[in-house]
Design a protein around this motif. Structure first.
Motif, short mmCIF file in Angstrom:
data_model
loop_
_atom_site.label_atom_id
_atom_site.label_comp_id
_atom_site.label_asym_id
_atom_site.label_seq_id
_atom_site.Cartn_x
_atom_site.Cartn_y
_atom_site.Cartn_z
N GLU A 41 0.82 -1.22 0.00
CA GLU A 41 0.00 0.00 0.00
C GLU A 41 0.85 1.26 0.00
O GLU A 41 0.33 2.37 0.15
N ASN A 42 2.17 1.10 -0.17
CA ASN A 42 3.10 2.23 -0.22
C ASN A 42 3.06 3.05 1.07
O ASN A 42 3.02 4.29 1.05
N LEU A 43 3.10 2.33 2.17
CA LEU A 43 3.15 2.96 3.49
C LEU A 43 4.41 2.47 4.20
O LEU A 43 4.35 1.65 5.13
N PRO A 44 5.58 2.96 3.79
CA PRO A 44 6.83 2.39 4.30
C PRO A 44 7.01 2.54 5.80
O PRO A 44 7.54 1.63 6.46
N GLU A 45 6.59 3.65 6.38
CA GLU A 45 6.78 3.83 7.82
C GLU A 45 5.92 2.86 8.61
O GLU A 45 6.34 2.33 9.65
N GLU A 46 4.70 2.61 8.13
CA GLU A 46 3.86 1.62 8.79
C GLU A 46 4.48 0.23 8.67
O GLU A 46 4.43 -0.57 9.62
N GLY A 77 14.23 1.04 -1.78
CA GLY A 77 13.25 1.91 -2.40
C GLY A 77 13.23 3.30 -1.81
O GLY A 77 12.89 4.28 -2.50
N LEU A 78 13.60 3.41 -0.55
CA LEU A 78 13.65 4.71 0.12
C LEU A 78 15.01 5.39 -0.05
O LEU A 78 15.23 6.46 0.51
N ARG A 79 15.90 4.75 -0.80
CA ARG A 79 17.25 5.26 -1.05
C ARG A 79 18.06 5.36 0.25
O ARG A 79 18.98 6.17 0.35
N ARG A 80 17.74 4.53 1.19
CA ARG A 80 18.50 4.45 2.44
C ARG A 80 19.48 3.29 2.29
O ARG A 80 19.33 2.22 2.86
#
Length: 210
Positions: A41-46, A77-80
């Motif tokens: 669902e594109n909710l990376p922090e969750e 995906g978050l470039r981390r």
């Protein structure tokens, strides 16, 4: 349910298990499932919150390697990139991690290097995949092609040609898209690539001195 795309229903199911059966043995699957739904669902922090609970509450789970791989992909995906690399390397240290997952993690480590313009480092990871994990055909084929492309970017055409040729000739990789790509590139740039390298001609003989 999650695999079939019924995400709201799957999420509700996982949350019910978490609410009414907090000590359930499968709660590692619950937290992993909730995290994977958040990723979809594109909710990376969750997703990261769910994964953090997984690690706090289900130490020793057999799903830990899958969690590390998923977190690595999420961080990518978050470039981390440092955190992504840390997760993939952590997976490689797990003795119970499936070998196929380890091969995929090494491939991802190569991709991380490419993302950071480190093609030379990437080639070592890609080579490691097809040298050490040769039975996993899709991963191996991808590693060959990616290594050849990285060598081209490094202005190493002879080495790239060698990798393309090896990819094209491996019987166990027949039918893979990567082998087809390699063959097309070889046909376009090196029409004689199918012929075995010719043996060096012997040195000319000289007449004996009188």
């Amino acid at each position: 349910m999650r695999e079939s795309g019924r995400l709201p229903l799957a999420s509700a199911h996982y949350r019910e298990i978490r609410k009414w059966h907090p000590r359930a043995l499968e709660k590692d699957r619950v937290f992993l499932g909730l995290g994977l739904i958040a990723v979809q669902e594109n909710l990376p922090e969750e997703a990261l919150k769910a994964f953090a609970r997984f690690e706090r509450e289900t130490a020793g789970s057999p799903l830990l390697a899958q969690l590390a791989f998923t977190k690595g992909g999420l961080y990518t995906g978050l470039r981390r990139y440092p955190e992504a690399q840390g997760e993939f390397e952590r997976l490689l240290q797990m003795p119970t991690a499936p070998r196929k997952l380890k091969a995929e993690a090494i491939l991802q480590l190569g991709d991380l290097q490419v993302s950071q313009k480190q093609d030379l480092k990437a080639t070592a990871y890609y080579e490691r995949v097809y040298v050490s994990y040769g039975k996993y055909v899709p991963v191996v084929a991808s590693a060959y092609l990616k290594r050849a492309e990285a060598l081209e970017r490094l202005s190493e055409p002879a080495k790239a040609l060698e990798v393309y040729r090896e990819l094209a000739l491996r019987e166990d990789l027949k039918g893979t898209p990567e082998q087809s790509t390699a063959m097309k590139r070889l046909d376009a740039g090196h029409p004689g690539w199918r012929n075995p390298p010719s043996e060096a001609a012997p040195p000319p003989t000289t007449a004996a001195s009188p």
